[in-house]
Write a protein that holds these residues in place. Structure first.
Motif, PDB file in Angstrom:
ATOM      1  N   HIS A 193       0.801  -1.156   0.057  1.00  0.00           N
ATOM      2  CA  HIS A 193      -0.019  -0.071  -0.047  1.00  0.00           C
ATOM      3  C   HIS A 193       0.961   1.333   0.115  1.00  0.00           C
ATOM      4  O   HIS A 193       1.141   1.762   1.115  1.00  0.00           O
ATOM      5  CB  HIS A 193      -0.927  -0.118   1.319  1.00  0.00           C
ATOM      6  CG  HIS A 193      -1.700  -1.126   1.296  1.00  0.00           C
ATOM      7  ND1 HIS A 193      -1.493  -2.562   1.811  1.00  0.00           N
ATOM      8  CD2 HIS A 193      -3.155  -1.226   0.810  1.00  0.00           C
ATOM      9  CE1 HIS A 193      -2.390  -3.180   1.766  1.00  0.00           C
ATOM     10  NE2 HIS A 193      -3.395  -2.711   1.250  1.00  0.00           N
ATOM     11  N   PRO A 194       1.382   1.804  -1.312  1.00  0.00           N
ATOM     12  CA  PRO A 194       2.302   2.833  -1.094  1.00  0.00           C
ATOM     13  C   PRO A 194       1.674   4.158  -0.492  1.00  0.00           C
ATOM     14  O   PRO A 194       2.497   4.867   0.100  1.00  0.00           O
ATOM     15  CB  PRO A 194       2.227   3.153  -2.681  1.00  0.00           C
ATOM     16  CG  PRO A 194       1.874   1.999  -3.328  1.00  0.00           C
ATOM     17  CD  PRO A 194       0.939   1.288  -2.503  1.00  0.00           C
ATOM     18  N   GLU A 195       0.372   4.343  -0.475  1.00  0.00           N
ATOM     19  CA  GLU A 195       0.019   5.330   0.407  1.00  0.00           C
ATOM     20  C   GLU A 195       0.191   5.430   1.664  1.00  0.00           C
ATOM     21  O   GLU A 195       0.484   6.503   2.638  1.00  0.00           O
ATOM     22  CB  GLU A 195      -1.589   5.727   0.183  1.00  0.00           C
ATOM     23  CG  GLU A 195      -2.352   4.759   0.881  1.00  0.00           C
ATOM     24  CD  GLU A 195      -2.582   3.128   0.225  1.00  0.00           C
ATOM     25  OE1 GLU A 195      -2.049   3.081  -0.825  1.00  0.00           O
ATOM     26  OE2 GLU A 195      -3.243   2.398   0.656  1.00  0.00           O
ATOM     27  N   ARG A 196       0.432   4.300   2.266  1.00  0.00           N
ATOM     28  CA  ARG A 196       0.963   4.066   3.938  1.00  0.00           C
ATOM     29  C   ARG A 196       2.285   4.422   4.154  1.00  0.00           C
ATOM     30  O   ARG A 196       2.760   4.746   5.274  1.00  0.00           O
ATOM     31  CB  ARG A 196       0.711   2.692   4.223  1.00  0.00           C
ATOM     32  CG  ARG A 196      -0.733   2.418   4.623  1.00  0.00           C
ATOM     33  CD  ARG A 196      -1.481   1.004   4.928  1.00  0.00           C
ATOM     34  NE  ARG A 196      -0.605   0.014   5.298  1.00  0.00           N
ATOM     35  CZ  ARG A 196      -0.645  -1.073   5.442  1.00  0.00           C
ATOM     36  NH1 ARG A 196      -2.088  -1.439   4.877  1.00  0.00           N
ATOM     37  NH2 ARG A 196      -0.211  -2.391   5.500  1.00  0.00           N
ATOM     38  N   LYS A 198       3.995   6.851   1.783  1.00  0.00           N
ATOM     39  CA  LYS A 198       4.359   8.095   1.148  1.00  0.00           C
ATOM     40  C   LYS A 198       4.668   9.348   1.793  1.00  0.00           C
ATOM     41  O   LYS A 198       3.798   9.753   2.854  1.00  0.00           O
ATOM     42  CB  LYS A 198       3.070   8.556   0.105  1.00  0.00           C
ATOM     43  CG  LYS A 198       3.378   9.334  -0.802  1.00  0.00           C
ATOM     44  CD  LYS A 198       2.302   9.407  -1.826  1.00  0.00           C
ATOM     45  CE  LYS A 198       2.216  10.343  -2.957  1.00  0.00           C
ATOM     46  NZ  LYS A 198       3.619  11.029  -3.428  1.00  0.00           N
ATOM     47  N   GLY A 199       5.811   9.872   1.757  1.00  0.00           N
ATOM     48  CA  GLY A 199       6.307  11.016   2.317  1.00  0.00           C
ATOM     49  C   GLY A 199       6.769  10.842   3.885  1.00  0.00           C
ATOM     50  O   GLY A 199       6.853  11.884   4.468  1.00  0.00           O
ATOM     51  N   LYS A 200       6.918   9.327   4.233  1.00  0.00           N
ATOM     52  CA  LYS A 200       7.150   9.062   5.559  1.00  0.00           C
ATOM     53  C   LYS A 200       8.706   8.998   6.097  1.00  0.00           C
ATOM     54  O   LYS A 200       9.108   8.394   4.918  1.00  0.00           O
ATOM     55  CB  LYS A 200       6.647   8.011   5.933  1.00  0.00           C
ATOM     56  CG  LYS A 200       4.975   8.285   6.139  1.00  0.00           C
ATOM     57  CD  LYS A 200       4.127   7.614   7.087  1.00  0.00           C
ATOM     58  CE  LYS A 200       2.703   8.272   7.288  1.00  0.00           C
ATOM     59  NZ  LYS A 200       1.764   6.989   7.291  1.00  0.00           N
ATOM     60  N   LYS A 224      11.452   3.823  -3.687  1.00  0.00           N
ATOM     61  CA  LYS A 224      10.753   3.869  -5.109  1.00  0.00           C
ATOM     62  C   LYS A 224       9.268   4.149  -4.725  1.00  0.00           C
ATOM     63  O   LYS A 224       8.787   4.868  -5.937  1.00  0.00           O
ATOM     64  CB  LYS A 224      11.091   2.531  -5.714  1.00  0.00           C
ATOM     65  CG  LYS A 224      10.792   2.366  -7.172  1.00  0.00           C
ATOM     66  CD  LYS A 224      11.084   1.150  -7.553  1.00  0.00           C
ATOM     67  CE  LYS A 224       9.923   0.358  -8.195  1.00  0.00           C
ATOM     68  NZ  LYS A 224      10.385  -0.952  -8.468  1.00  0.00           N
ATOM     69  N   PHE A 225       8.571   3.593  -3.707  1.00  0.00           N
ATOM     70  CA  PHE A 225       7.270   3.686  -3.665  1.00  0.00           C
ATOM     71  C   PHE A 225       6.786   5.030  -2.971  1.00  0.00           C
ATOM     72  O   PHE A 225       5.768   5.217  -2.257  1.00  0.00           O
ATOM     73  CB  PHE A 225       6.899   2.558  -2.922  1.00  0.00           C
ATOM     74  CG  PHE A 225       6.657   1.412  -4.044  1.00  0.00           C
ATOM     75  CD1 PHE A 225       5.411   1.211  -4.824  1.00  0.00           C
ATOM     76  CD2 PHE A 225       7.654   0.279  -4.286  1.00  0.00           C
ATOM     77  CE1 PHE A 225       5.199   0.108  -5.520  1.00  0.00           C
ATOM     78  CE2 PHE A 225       7.567  -0.484  -5.025  1.00  0.00           C
ATOM     79  CZ  PHE A 225       6.409  -0.666  -5.946  1.00  0.00           C
ATOM     80  N   GLY A 226       7.792   5.886  -2.463  1.00  0.00           N
ATOM     81  CA  GLY A 226       7.283   7.092  -2.140  1.00  0.00           C
ATOM     82  C   GLY A 226       7.809   7.705  -0.565  1.00  0.00           C
ATOM     83  O   GLY A 226       7.320   8.743  -0.278  1.00  0.00           O
ATOM     84  N   ALA A 227       8.426   6.636  -0.039  1.00  0.00           N
ATOM     85  CA  ALA A 227       9.166   7.053   1.437  1.00  0.00           C
ATOM     86  C   ALA A 227       9.871   8.361   1.320  1.00  0.00           C
ATOM     87  O   ALA A 227      10.631   8.543   0.281  1.00  0.00           O
ATOM     88  CB  ALA A 227       9.692   5.869   2.182  1.00  0.00           C
ATOM     89  N   LYS A 228       9.820   9.251   2.296  1.00  0.00           N
ATOM     90  CA  LYS A 228      10.738  10.492   2.255  1.00  0.00           C
ATOM     91  C   LYS A 228      12.168  10.025   2.643  1.00  0.00           C
ATOM     92  O   LYS A 228      13.179  10.600   1.885  1.00  0.00           O
ATOM     93  CB  LYS A 228      10.164  11.391   3.346  1.00  0.00           C
ATOM     94  CG  LYS A 228      10.914  12.682   3.225  1.00  0.00           C
ATOM     95  CD  LYS A 228      10.446  13.727   4.392  1.00  0.00           C
ATOM     96  CE  LYS A 228      10.997  14.981   4.386  1.00  0.00           C
ATOM     97  NZ  LYS A 228      10.718  15.891   5.592  1.00  0.00           N
TER      98      LYS A 228
END
Ligand SMILES: [Zn+2]
Ligand SMILES: [Zn+2]
Length: 240
Positions: A193-196, A198-200, A224-228
């Motif tokens: 779940h990329p939204e979980r 994202k930006g974290k 790659k999936f958006g973690a900060k």
């Protein structure tokens, strides 16, 4: 009355050293001999990868190793509590394979202390390095997830147990040499779940850091999936 009951329990089930089994006065700890055999990783070390440095002050906070100066790794910080050697190996392997799950509190306490820089810099989510489901069935528990759960209680940071998933069955990394390790683990993970994430700012938990192939591959996937950012926190680390 409670004291008599406690004395009786201590007599029947005495606290023992988690390593050698000698009887102790307190629980979740090691005897003095075993404790002295553990090599804790302390400053001076590289601010980024945590590799011990043999020059510089123990108070200095801005030291980097040559490798990190040349090329910054994909993680933000990497920290480990103890050196992985013949002595600490037993403690770590017992926890992983021999169902010595009672060691979790001690090991998580060490993780907490080793992760000081990470928690001070700020972290949003704890993620354990996952096992492939077939290995999980065989071992019954994931040692990294157990540590992550304990660490969450101490830091009040949430754990996400299944956002990082192992999708490829791989040979145990101990059966591969340096180059094979990288190939073996490549493409082994995905994010459910990329939204979980994202930006974290993620703290990735594992028991042992050997060559770093596994944690680097996990870090690559999380970024790659958006973690900060990703920090790596392990109980033990191989230091050459
Ligand atoms: Zn002992
Ligand atoms: Zn470094």
């Amino acid at each position: 009355m409670i004291n008599i009951f406690r004395t009786l329990i201590n007599f029947l089930l005495p606290h023992r050293c988690l390593c050698c089994g000698v009887v102790l006065a307190s629980h979740d700890s090691l005897c003095a001999d075993c404790f002295n055999n553990i090599t804790f990783i302390s400053k001076p070390y590289c601010k980024c990868c945590g590799r011990p440095l043999y020059t510089g002050s123990t108070e200095a906070d801005d030291l980097y190793c040559v490798s990190c100066l040349n090329k910054r790794p994909n993680f933000r910080y990497s920290r480990a509590a103890i050196r992985y050697d013949n002595f600490s190996k037993r403690l770590v392997l017992d926890f992983k394979f021999a169902a010595h799950i009672e060691n979790k509190k001690l090991l998580a306490r060490w993780l907490y202390l080793a992760g000081k820089d990470i928690f001070e810099a700020g972290a949003d989510l704890i993620v354990p390095v996952p096992l492939h489901y077939t290995r999980l069935l065989k071992r019954k528990y994931n040692q990294s997830a157990v540590l992550a759960g304990e660490l969450a209680k101490m830091t009040n940071i949430i754990v996400d147990y299944d956002v990082l998933k192992k999708i490829k069955y791989t040979l145990p990394q101990t059966q591969c040499d340096g180059k094979q390790r990288h190939k073996n683990i490549k493409g082994a993970f995905t994010i459910t779940h990329p939204e979980r994430i994202k930006g974290k700012r993620i703290v990735l938990i594992d028991d042992v850091y050997t060559t770093g192939s596994t944690t680097k591959e996990c870090t690559k996937t999380l970024l790659k999936f958006g973690a900060k950012s990703v920090d790596i926190l392990t109980v033990a680390k191989v230091i050459d």
